[in-house]
Design a protein around this motif. Structure first.
Motif, mmCIF file in Angstrom:
data_model
loop_
_atom_site.group_PDB
_atom_site.id
_atom_site.type_symbol
_atom_site.label_atom_id
_atom_site.label_comp_id
_atom_site.label_asym_id
_atom_site.label_seq_id
_atom_site.Cartn_x
_atom_site.Cartn_y
_atom_site.Cartn_z
ATOM 1 N N GLY A 1 15.844 71.469 55.125
ATOM 2 C CA GLY A 1 17.257 71.744 55.307
ATOM 3 C C GLY A 1 17.501 73.169 55.769
ATOM 4 N N TRP A 2 16.814 74.121 55.145
ATOM 5 C CA TRP A 2 16.962 75.522 55.529
ATOM 6 C C TRP A 2 16.268 75.816 56.849
ATOM 7 C CZ3 TRP A 2 20.334 78.835 55.335
ATOM 8 C CH2 TRP A 2 20.135 80.220 55.275
ATOM 9 N N THR A 3 15.127 75.162 57.090
ATOM 10 C CA THR A 3 14.414 75.340 58.355
ATOM 11 C C THR A 3 15.277 74.916 59.533
ATOM 12 O OG1 THR A 3 12.229 75.019 57.359
ATOM 13 C CG2 THR A 3 12.417 74.580 59.715
ATOM 14 N N LEU A 4 15.835 73.730 59.442
ATOM 15 C CA LEU A 4 16.603 73.188 60.558
ATOM 16 C C LEU A 4 17.947 73.894 60.704
ATOM 17 C CD1 LEU A 4 15.678 69.446 59.976
ATOM 18 C CD2 LEU A 4 14.742 71.013 61.695
ATOM 19 N N VAL B 1 25.775 66.110 53.013
ATOM 20 C CA VAL B 1 26.981 66.392 53.801
ATOM 21 C C VAL B 1 26.803 67.668 54.614
ATOM 22 C CG1 VAL B 1 29.437 66.947 53.661
ATOM 23 C CG2 VAL B 1 28.479 65.159 52.207
ATOM 24 N N ASN B 2 26.208 68.701 53.988
ATOM 25 C CA ASN B 2 25.931 69.959 54.677
ATOM 26 C C ASN B 2 25.125 69.750 55.948
ATOM 27 O OD1 ASN B 2 25.633 72.482 52.097
ATOM 28 N ND2 ASN B 2 27.048 72.370 53.783
ATOM 29 N N VAL B 3 24.016 69.067 55.816
ATOM 30 C CA VAL B 3 23.103 68.869 56.944
ATOM 31 C C VAL B 3 23.800 68.100 58.060
ATOM 32 C CG1 VAL B 3 20.950 67.787 57.690
ATOM 33 C CG2 VAL B 3 21.043 68.998 55.508
ATOM 34 N N ALA B 4 24.554 67.066 57.710
ATOM 35 C CA ALA B 4 25.251 66.268 58.719
ATOM 36 C C ALA B 4 26.273 67.106 59.487
ATOM 37 C CB ALA B 4 25.934 65.074 58.052
ATOM 38 N N LEU B 5 26.999 67.969 58.769
ATOM 39 C CA LEU B 5 28.041 68.751 59.421
ATOM 40 C C LEU B 5 27.480 69.844 60.326
ATOM 41 C CD1 LEU B 5 30.768 69.117 56.640
ATOM 42 C CD2 LEU B 5 30.895 67.812 58.760
ATOM 43 N N TYR B 6 26.462 70.581 59.856
ATOM 44 C CA TYR B 6 25.965 71.642 60.737
ATOM 45 C C TYR B 6 25.287 71.069 61.970
ATOM 46 C CZ TYR B 6 21.063 71.852 58.795
ATOM 47 O OH TYR B 6 19.764 71.606 58.416
ATOM 48 N N SER B 7 24.712 69.879 61.866
ATOM 49 C CA SER B 7 24.122 69.219 63.033
ATOM 50 C C SER B 7 25.209 68.809 64.028
ATOM 51 C CB SER B 7 23.331 67.986 62.597
ATOM 52 O OG SER B 7 22.292 68.335 61.711
ATOM 53 N N TYR C 1 30.543 75.922 62.624
ATOM 54 C CA TYR C 1 29.127 75.781 62.248
ATOM 55 C C TYR C 1 28.780 76.724 61.093
ATOM 56 C CZ TYR C 1 24.120 76.568 62.397
ATOM 57 O OH TYR C 1 22.808 76.729 62.043
ATOM 58 N N GLY C 2 29.357 77.933 61.113
ATOM 59 C CA GLY C 2 29.083 78.899 60.054
ATOM 60 C C GLY C 2 29.513 78.399 58.686
ATOM 61 N N ILE C 3 30.633 77.661 58.622
ATOM 62 C CA ILE C 3 31.073 77.109 57.338
ATOM 63 C C ILE C 3 30.041 76.127 56.805
ATOM 64 C CG2 ILE C 3 32.841 75.708 56.203
ATOM 65 C CD1 ILE C 3 34.871 76.842 58.181
ATOM 66 N N ALA C 4 29.591 75.223 57.677
ATOM 67 C CA ALA C 4 28.596 74.232 57.249
ATOM 68 C C ALA C 4 27.265 74.891 56.900
ATOM 69 C CB ALA C 4 28.397 73.191 58.350
ATOM 70 N N GLY D 1 19.527 70.846 68.942
ATOM 71 C CA GLY D 1 19.869 71.273 67.596
ATOM 72 C C GLY D 1 20.587 70.227 66.755
ATOM 73 N N ALA D 2 20.918 69.086 67.343
ATOM 74 C CA ALA D 2 21.560 68.018 66.573
ATOM 75 C C ALA D 2 20.551 67.156 65.822
ATOM 76 C CB ALA D 2 22.392 67.129 67.495
ATOM 77 N N LEU D 3 19.273 67.285 66.135
ATOM 78 C CA LEU D 3 18.249 66.438 65.519
ATOM 79 C C LEU D 3 18.141 66.566 63.995
ATOM 80 C CD1 LEU D 3 15.386 66.724 68.181
ATOM 81 C CD2 LEU D 3 16.971 64.817 67.806
ATOM 82 N N PRO D 4 18.470 67.740 63.404
ATOM 83 C CA PRO D 4 18.382 67.831 61.940
ATOM 84 C C PRO D 4 19.186 66.786 61.181
ATOM 85 C CG PRO D 4 18.569 70.017 62.881
ATOM 86 C CD PRO D 4 18.712 69.057 64.011
ATOM 87 N N ALA D 5 20.147 66.147 61.820
ATOM 88 C CA ALA D 5 20.938 65.121 61.138
ATOM 89 C C ALA D 5 20.055 64.018 60.555
ATOM 90 C CB ALA D 5 21.968 64.519 62.096
ATOM 91 N N LEU D 6 18.884 63.815 61.144
ATOM 92 C CA LEU D 6 17.972 62.782 60.642
ATOM 93 C C LEU D 6 17.467 63.093 59.237
ATOM 94 C CD1 LEU D 6 15.881 62.193 63.911
ATOM 95 C CD2 LEU D 6 17.750 60.778 63.010
ATOM 96 N N LEU D 7 17.526 64.375 58.837
ATOM 97 C CA LEU D 7 17.058 64.761 57.507
ATOM 98 C C LEU D 7 17.886 64.090 56.401
ATOM 99 C CD1 LEU D 7 15.243 66.519 55.684
ATOM 100 C CD2 LEU D 7 16.895 68.389 56.003
#
Length: 415
Positions: free
Chosen positions: A24-27, A86-92, A114-117, A176-182
């Motif tokens: 989560g932090w990596t992506l 929810v965090n990961v989905a929003l920042y993606s 993006y900064g909020i997420a 950069g949208a790929l992290p949503a898969l996490l």
């Protein structure tokens, strides 16, 4: 018990939690650092300068405290696991939308969202991990978790090195949208924090009530994280711009050097995180930050790309070495009732106070006839010493047990 023995002793559930929070932090960091590689190219397309585009970095960092507060409060009320998803989905999502920006204003607004997420992810993920793993594993696990930040930078470096000439700056944000898969991995493999479940049965007081009882600790934490954020962002955000603009290296050379120094950052986080389990959190931070001062000249003034890469490797080894202790240090100091909010909110308020770093350094470099090296060196030298002083004369609660009276007692914090 050695660091490796501590890791081997982790159960499958412990490992799944560490992996999820690390990724989560990596992506999250991957999505953030895409921008630092393409500042110049965005400025060219929108017919402006690097300093104007760097405002997007400022707003991303400035909005992170709001995300830390909102998502932290949600995690203390609803749980770490669901909030992290929810965090990961929003920042993606916001990362993906950034690639469709039609002008500088739209671009900056999307980076603010993006900064909020992004602001919520670190505190929620760190509390989930630290409340799950055994006490004697916290040091090395903290190093692993914080290594996600340079790991994300490393991924961004590799993508920039390999794909930027083909996909351009907009394509970088689409990747950069790929992290949503996490989110799917977290839902399937990660369980809720045991300490949170216990706390839900006991009940909890409002965040502001707990905060009022710990004002000195909170203010010190914010000051420490301000210095830490100047430490990291002051040595990372404009370094690719320095390599491209002042040293006139192409994207391949810049990307290669970035790969090298991010490997150093990962190694440093793991080393000092594990070291802090043996010698204490404060001592390890002081050692790492003071050694960083001595390698700073090599980092910006070394002749040629090879020596610059060595200097950058060493610099990030010690900068992120000190950072590798932060997740465990802040979570151990946090009052038990608000661990989902307290560490992340303090961290991101420090980010807010340091959020003008990129604009400051870019402005100083332009004032000094494009001398990015001097601007980078000045900030790094000053904040290295400040971090050492704040940490050395600050608080520590190494190996405190979460959910106990010791963890709850604000006067139990050792200064």
């Amino acid at each position: 018990m050695s660091a490796l023995q501590s890791l081997r002793a982790l159960t499958p559930q412990h490992r799944n939690t560490v992996i999820a929070s690390y990724l989560g932090w990596t992506l999250d960091a991957f999505d953030f650092f895409i921008l630092v590689f393409v500042l110049k190219h965005i400025a060219e397309e929108f017919h402006t300068d690097v300093a104007a585009v760097s405002v997007a970095i400022f707003l991303t960092l400035a909005m992170r405290p709001l995300g830390a507060l909102l998502f932290g409060l949600a995690s203390d009320k609803y749980g770490r696991r669901i909030t992290l998803m929810v965090n990961v989905a929003l920042y993606s999502l916001f990362e993906f939308l950034t690639g469709f920006s039609t002008g500088l204003t739209m671009f900056i607004m999307l980076r603010a969202l993006y900064g909020i997420a992004m602001g919520g992810e670190w505190g929620v993920g760190a509390s989930l991990v630290m409340e799950t793993v055994p006490e004697d594993s916290r040091g090395i696990v903290s190093g692993i978790l914080q290594a996600g930040y340079p790991s994300g930078y490393l991924l961004a470096s590799i993508v920039f090195f390999l794909l930027f000439p083909v996909i351009g700056w907009r394509g970088m944000f689409f990747v950069g949208a790929l992290p949503a898969l996490l989110v799917l991995y977290i839902r399937r493999n990660v369980e809720e924090s045991p300490a949170f479940i216990k706390r839900q049965k006991q009940g909890r007081r409002p965040f502001l009530t707990v905060l009022r009882e710990n004002v000195p600790l909170f203010l010190w934490s914010v000051l420490l994280m301000t210095a830490f954020n100047f430490f990291s962002h002051g040595t990372q955000d404009l370094y690719p711009t320095f390599l491209e603009t002042q040293r006139n290296y192409d994207s391949y050379t810049t990307g290669a050097i970035a790969i090298v120094y991010n490997i150093g950052a990962i190694c440093g986080g793991l080393f000092f995180g594990a070291l802090s389990q043996r010698i204490g959190r404060k001592k390890a931070i002081v050692i790492a930050s003071l050694i960083a001062v001595s390698v700073a000249p090599l980092w910006v003034y070394a002749p040629g790309p090879v020596l610059l890469a060595i200097g950058a490797f060493l610099m990030q080894f010690f900068v992120q070495g000190a950072w590798g202790i932060v997740p465990v240090h802040l979570n151990e100091l946090s009052p038990d009732e608000v661990r989902g909010t307290f560490p992340g909110f303090a961290y991101q308020l420090g980010n807010l106070l340091a959020s003008g770093n990129a604009t400051l350094q870019a402005g100083l470099a332009e004032r000094w006839d494009g001398d990015y090296a001097y601007a980078l060196l000045m900030v790094a030298a000053i904040v290295s010493i400040v971090v050492a002083l704040l940490a050395g004369f600050g608080y520590e609660k190494k190996d405190v047990r979460f959910g106990t009276e010791e963890a709850e007692e604000p006067h139990g914090v050792r200064a």
